[in-house]
Write a protein that holds these residues in place. Structure first.
Motif, mmCIF file in Angstrom:
data_model
loop_
_atom_site.group_PDB
_atom_site.id
_atom_site.type_symbol
_atom_site.label_atom_id
_atom_site.label_comp_id
_atom_site.label_asym_id
_atom_site.label_seq_id
_atom_site.Cartn_x
_atom_site.Cartn_y
_atom_site.Cartn_z
ATOM 1 N N MET A 1 -80.445 -60.666 -6.107
ATOM 2 C CA MET A 1 -79.762 -59.906 -7.200
ATOM 3 C C MET A 1 -78.591 -60.616 -7.398
ATOM 4 N N ASN A 2 -78.193 -60.800 -8.694
ATOM 5 C CA ASN A 2 -76.701 -61.487 -8.922
ATOM 6 C C ASN A 2 -75.590 -60.610 -8.971
ATOM 7 N N PHE A 3 -74.547 -61.092 -8.589
ATOM 8 C CA PHE A 3 -73.208 -60.142 -8.569
ATOM 9 C C PHE A 3 -72.237 -61.205 -9.373
ATOM 10 N N ASP A 4 -71.699 -60.596 -10.606
ATOM 11 C CA ASP A 4 -70.721 -61.185 -11.170
ATOM 12 C C ASP A 4 -69.397 -60.987 -10.744
ATOM 13 N N ILE A 5 -68.403 -62.049 -10.370
ATOM 14 C CA ILE A 5 -67.130 -61.728 -9.781
ATOM 15 C C ILE A 5 -66.159 -61.821 -10.997
ATOM 16 N N ASP A 6 -65.556 -60.965 -11.220
ATOM 17 C CA ASP A 6 -64.739 -60.692 -12.456
ATOM 18 C C ASP A 6 -63.067 -61.016 -11.933
ATOM 19 N N PHE A 7 -62.264 -61.859 -12.401
ATOM 20 C CA PHE A 7 -60.989 -62.006 -12.238
ATOM 21 C C PHE A 7 -59.939 -61.881 -13.215
ATOM 22 N N GLU A 8 -58.781 -61.287 -12.707
ATOM 23 C CA GLU A 8 -57.766 -61.155 -13.496
ATOM 24 C C GLU A 8 -56.527 -61.637 -12.729
ATOM 25 N N GLN A 9 -55.550 -62.141 -13.599
ATOM 26 C CA GLN A 9 -54.214 -62.756 -12.847
ATOM 27 C C GLN A 9 -53.352 -61.734 -13.129
ATOM 28 N N GLU A 10 -52.539 -61.368 -12.019
ATOM 29 C CA GLU A 10 -51.577 -60.247 -12.495
ATOM 30 C C GLU A 10 -50.248 -60.960 -12.782
ATOM 31 N N GLU A 11 -49.266 -60.192 -13.125
ATOM 32 C CA GLU A 11 -47.997 -60.570 -13.758
ATOM 33 C C GLU A 11 -47.266 -61.326 -12.542
ATOM 34 N N ASP A 12 -47.324 -61.267 -11.443
ATOM 35 C CA ASP A 12 -46.682 -62.018 -10.408
ATOM 36 C C ASP A 12 -47.170 -63.323 -10.059
ATOM 37 N N GLY A 13 -48.417 -63.480 -10.823
ATOM 38 C CA GLY A 13 -49.257 -64.808 -10.469
ATOM 39 C C GLY A 13 -50.348 -64.834 -9.468
ATOM 40 N N ARG A 14 -50.356 -63.628 -8.771
ATOM 41 C CA ARG A 14 -51.607 -63.439 -7.747
ATOM 42 C C ARG A 14 -52.947 -63.134 -8.741
ATOM 43 N N TRP A 15 -54.009 -63.545 -8.105
ATOM 44 C CA TRP A 15 -55.332 -63.112 -8.648
ATOM 45 C C TRP A 15 -56.109 -61.940 -8.007
ATOM 46 N N ILE A 16 -56.775 -61.123 -8.671
ATOM 47 C CA ILE A 16 -57.361 -60.174 -8.126
ATOM 48 C C ILE A 16 -59.180 -60.447 -8.772
ATOM 49 N N ALA A 17 -59.979 -60.459 -7.630
ATOM 50 C CA ALA A 17 -61.184 -60.604 -7.874
ATOM 51 C C ALA A 17 -61.910 -59.155 -7.662
ATOM 52 N N GLY A 18 -62.819 -59.132 -8.505
ATOM 53 C CA GLY A 18 -63.639 -57.599 -8.216
ATOM 54 C C GLY A 18 -65.101 -57.952 -8.238
ATOM 55 N N ILE A 19 -66.101 -57.049 -8.021
ATOM 56 C CA ILE A 19 -67.228 -57.050 -8.498
ATOM 57 C C ILE A 19 -67.973 -55.525 -8.753
ATOM 58 N N SER A 20 -67.815 -55.494 -9.934
ATOM 59 C CA SER A 20 -68.293 -54.098 -10.435
ATOM 60 C C SER A 20 -69.550 -53.518 -10.088
ATOM 61 N N GLU A 21 -70.626 -54.365 -9.755
ATOM 62 C CA GLU A 21 -71.951 -53.722 -9.105
ATOM 63 C C GLU A 21 -71.583 -53.067 -7.888
ATOM 64 N N ILE A 22 -70.465 -53.399 -7.194
ATOM 65 C CA ILE A 22 -70.294 -52.765 -5.830
ATOM 66 C C ILE A 22 -68.948 -52.113 -6.007
#
Length: 75
Positions: free
Chosen positions: A1-22
């Protein structure tokens, strides 16, 4: 199974990564690489927990993670 990791950069510069399938798999990091690594580790823990508790995980014969992010300018 393939899981896509989506990334966003917060205003403070930190990155958040999430896997919507889980649901619930979100992790912060200083870099996309760090956030992605933490999200992968958490995903594996969640999947292992489901297996240990005999919760059905349809379609999983193998696991592949794909990083997906774009650099975002912070003003």
């Amino acid at each position: 199974m393939n899981f896509d990791i989506d990334f966003e950069q917060e205003e403070d510069g930190r990155w958040i990564a999430g896997i919507s399938e889980i649901p619930g798999v979100l992790a912060y990091g200083v870099t996309p690489l760090q956030a992605g690594a933490k999200a992968k580790a958490l995903a594996l823990r969640v999947l292992a927990e489901r297996m240990e508790n005999e919760v059905s995980i349809p379609g999983i014969n193998s696991i592949v993670f794909a990083n997906r992010y774009e650099q975002v300018a912070i003003n």
